[in-house]
Design a protein around this motif. Structure first.
Motif, mmCIF file in Angstrom:
data_model
loop_
_atom_site.group_PDB
_atom_site.id
_atom_site.type_symbol
_atom_site.label_atom_id
_atom_site.label_comp_id
_atom_site.label_asym_id
_atom_site.label_seq_id
_atom_site.Cartn_x
_atom_site.Cartn_y
_atom_site.Cartn_z
ATOM 1 N N TYR A 7 3.637 -11.548 -3.252
ATOM 2 C CA TYR A 7 4.311 -10.269 -2.989
ATOM 3 C C TYR A 7 3.878 -9.698 -1.640
ATOM 4 C CZ TYR A 7 4.727 -10.948 -8.017
ATOM 5 O OH TYR A 7 4.960 -11.493 -9.258
ATOM 6 N N ASN A 36 5.865 -11.635 0.900
ATOM 7 C CA ASN A 36 7.247 -11.144 0.973
ATOM 8 C C ASN A 36 7.326 -9.864 1.795
ATOM 9 O OD1 ASN A 36 8.073 -13.270 -0.627
ATOM 10 N ND2 ASN A 36 8.110 -12.072 -2.516
ATOM 11 N N SER A 37 6.393 -8.957 1.561
ATOM 12 C CA SER A 37 6.360 -7.722 2.340
ATOM 13 C C SER A 37 6.135 -8.015 3.819
ATOM 14 C CB SER A 37 5.255 -6.788 1.824
ATOM 15 O OG SER A 37 5.560 -6.277 0.552
ATOM 16 N N VAL A 80 8.538 -6.945 6.882
ATOM 17 C CA VAL A 80 7.970 -6.085 7.926
ATOM 18 C C VAL A 80 8.125 -6.740 9.296
ATOM 19 C CG1 VAL A 80 5.806 -5.211 8.858
ATOM 20 C CG2 VAL A 80 6.367 -4.825 6.472
ATOM 21 N N THR A 102 8.207 0.428 6.463
ATOM 22 C CA THR A 102 8.768 -0.749 5.788
ATOM 23 C C THR A 102 7.803 -1.286 4.744
ATOM 24 O OG1 THR A 102 9.952 -1.314 7.830
ATOM 25 C CG2 THR A 102 9.779 -3.023 6.149
ATOM 26 N N TRP A 103 6.515 -1.310 5.076
ATOM 27 C CA TRP A 103 5.521 -1.809 4.121
ATOM 28 C C TRP A 103 5.474 -0.942 2.863
ATOM 29 C CZ3 TRP A 103 2.618 -6.227 4.249
ATOM 30 C CH2 TRP A 103 1.585 -6.326 3.327
ATOM 31 N N ASN A 104 5.620 0.374 3.039
ATOM 32 C CA ASN A 104 5.546 1.294 1.903
ATOM 33 C C ASN A 104 6.892 1.538 1.234
ATOM 34 O OD1 ASN A 104 2.784 1.703 2.254
ATOM 35 N ND2 ASN A 104 3.089 3.412 3.654
ATOM 36 N N GLN A 132 13.939 -1.710 -1.430
ATOM 37 C CA GLN A 132 13.494 -3.024 -1.883
ATOM 38 C C GLN A 132 13.725 -3.197 -3.378
ATOM 39 O OE1 GLN A 132 9.427 -3.318 -0.567
ATOM 40 N NE2 GLN A 132 9.962 -3.122 1.592
ATOM 41 N N THR A 180 8.427 -7.367 -3.413
ATOM 42 C CA THR A 180 7.443 -7.007 -2.403
ATOM 43 C C THR A 180 6.264 -6.315 -3.083
ATOM 44 O OG1 THR A 180 8.598 -4.928 -2.008
ATOM 45 C CG2 THR A 180 9.178 -6.789 -0.601
ATOM 46 N N ALA A 181 5.247 -5.993 -2.323
ATOM 47 C CA ALA A 181 4.040 -5.398 -2.905
ATOM 48 C C ALA A 181 4.321 -4.070 -3.616
ATOM 49 C CB ALA A 181 2.975 -5.213 -1.832
ATOM 50 N N THR A 188 -3.054 -3.377 -1.178
ATOM 51 C CA THR A 188 -1.802 -3.096 -0.478
ATOM 52 C C THR A 188 -1.989 -2.070 0.630
ATOM 53 O OG1 THR A 188 -0.608 -3.552 -2.540
ATOM 54 C CG2 THR A 188 0.594 -2.387 -0.815
#
Length: 277
Positions: free
Chosen positions: A70, A73-74, A78, A207-209, A214, A225-226, A252
């Protein structure tokens, strides 16, 4: 003089107190990730009476796939979003800041108005479009729009920065035979490091958060994703393996913390130099 010292002292005390209030949830999350599951909400102190590091090993393998999948994937999303925003938004910003074309002010105003559109307004037509393109459960719906300069905030940020670069540099480059492409690549981009760094940092963090988009476009566990994977620790009744979930939450958060830590100088400089135009 003493009044100034007293005022400064109270100011710093207030800032420290505010920092403690803001950091307390994060510190509690970190401490709770080392507590046994039955003590997390029974013992709310920041000094654990019993340390259980197994939450990290259990959380890493608790879901269908290892949590590293995950995170990967993130990272893919990103990286694609970051490159897309840096390339497309800088090109669009150069066009608004340096090119003369019909309706420039109108299109710029429309671009600014798009900032006010909440994602919930456009998510349904986006889903219908991407579903017909058979892009659901792929990373394409989350990456391809970034290649089309859809983040108006970053365009505006770079436009403000480009407008602060003297036009005499463009004129000197044209005398040397440079066209718009070479001016953009050899002059504007090298001088726009703070704005580009600010765009990169914000894109990375947002994008990460990101959870909502998503969650909509990625429904297969292998594509999670995470942030979406963290949600799967909760079942429908609200029960959860809180320890492993908190442990993976800390994992994360590490990339976000590192991005802000190493990019803080460029972030502050980029916002300051674009906000005073």
């Amino acid at each position: 003089m003493w009044r100034s010292n007293v005022r400064s002292t109270f100011k710093h005390i207030g800032l420290v107190a505010l920092a403690v209030v803001m950091l307390y949830p994060l510190i509690w999350l970190l401490v709770s990730s080392f507590k046994p599951n039955d003590l997390i909400f029974r013992d709310l102190s920041l000094i654990p009476t019993e340390i259980d590091a197994s939450n990290y090993t259990e959380g890493w393998s608790a879901l269908t796939y290892p949590f590293g999948r995950y995170l990967l994937n993130s990272a893919v999303i990103v990286l694609g979003s970051l490159l897309g925003n840096l390339i497309s938004c800088s090109m669009a910003a150069y066009a608004f800041a340096r090119l003369e074309f019909r309706g420039r002010r109108l299109w710029f105003a429309i671009m600014l108005m798009s900032i006010m559109l909440p994602i919930h307004v456009i998510i349904v037509p986006q889903y219908v479009l991407f579903s017909r393109l058979d892009w659901i459960n792929t990373f394409l719906p989350l990456i391809v729009p970034k290649l089309l300069a859809t983040d108006a905030f970053f365009i505006f940020l770079m436009v403000q920065f480009f407008r602060g670069i003297p036009r005499e540099l463009d004129e000197a480059a044209r005398l040397d035979g440079c066209g718009h492409i070479r001016i953009y690549l050899r002059i504007m981009l090298p001088l726009s490091t703070p704005a580009l760094a600010t765009t990169a940092i914000f894109t990375f963090i947002w994008t990460w958060n990101d959870f909502f988009s998503q969650l909509i476009f990625l429904t297969k566990p292998a594509m999670y994703t995470a942030p979406v994977a963290l949600r799967t620790f909760l079942d429908s009744s609200g029960q959860s393996s809180w320890g492993p979930m908190f442990a993976m939450s800390i994992v994360t958060l590490i990339p976000v913390f590192l991005a802000f830590l190493f990019g803080q100088k460029y972030l502050v400089k980029g916002i300051a130099t674009t906000g005073i135009k």
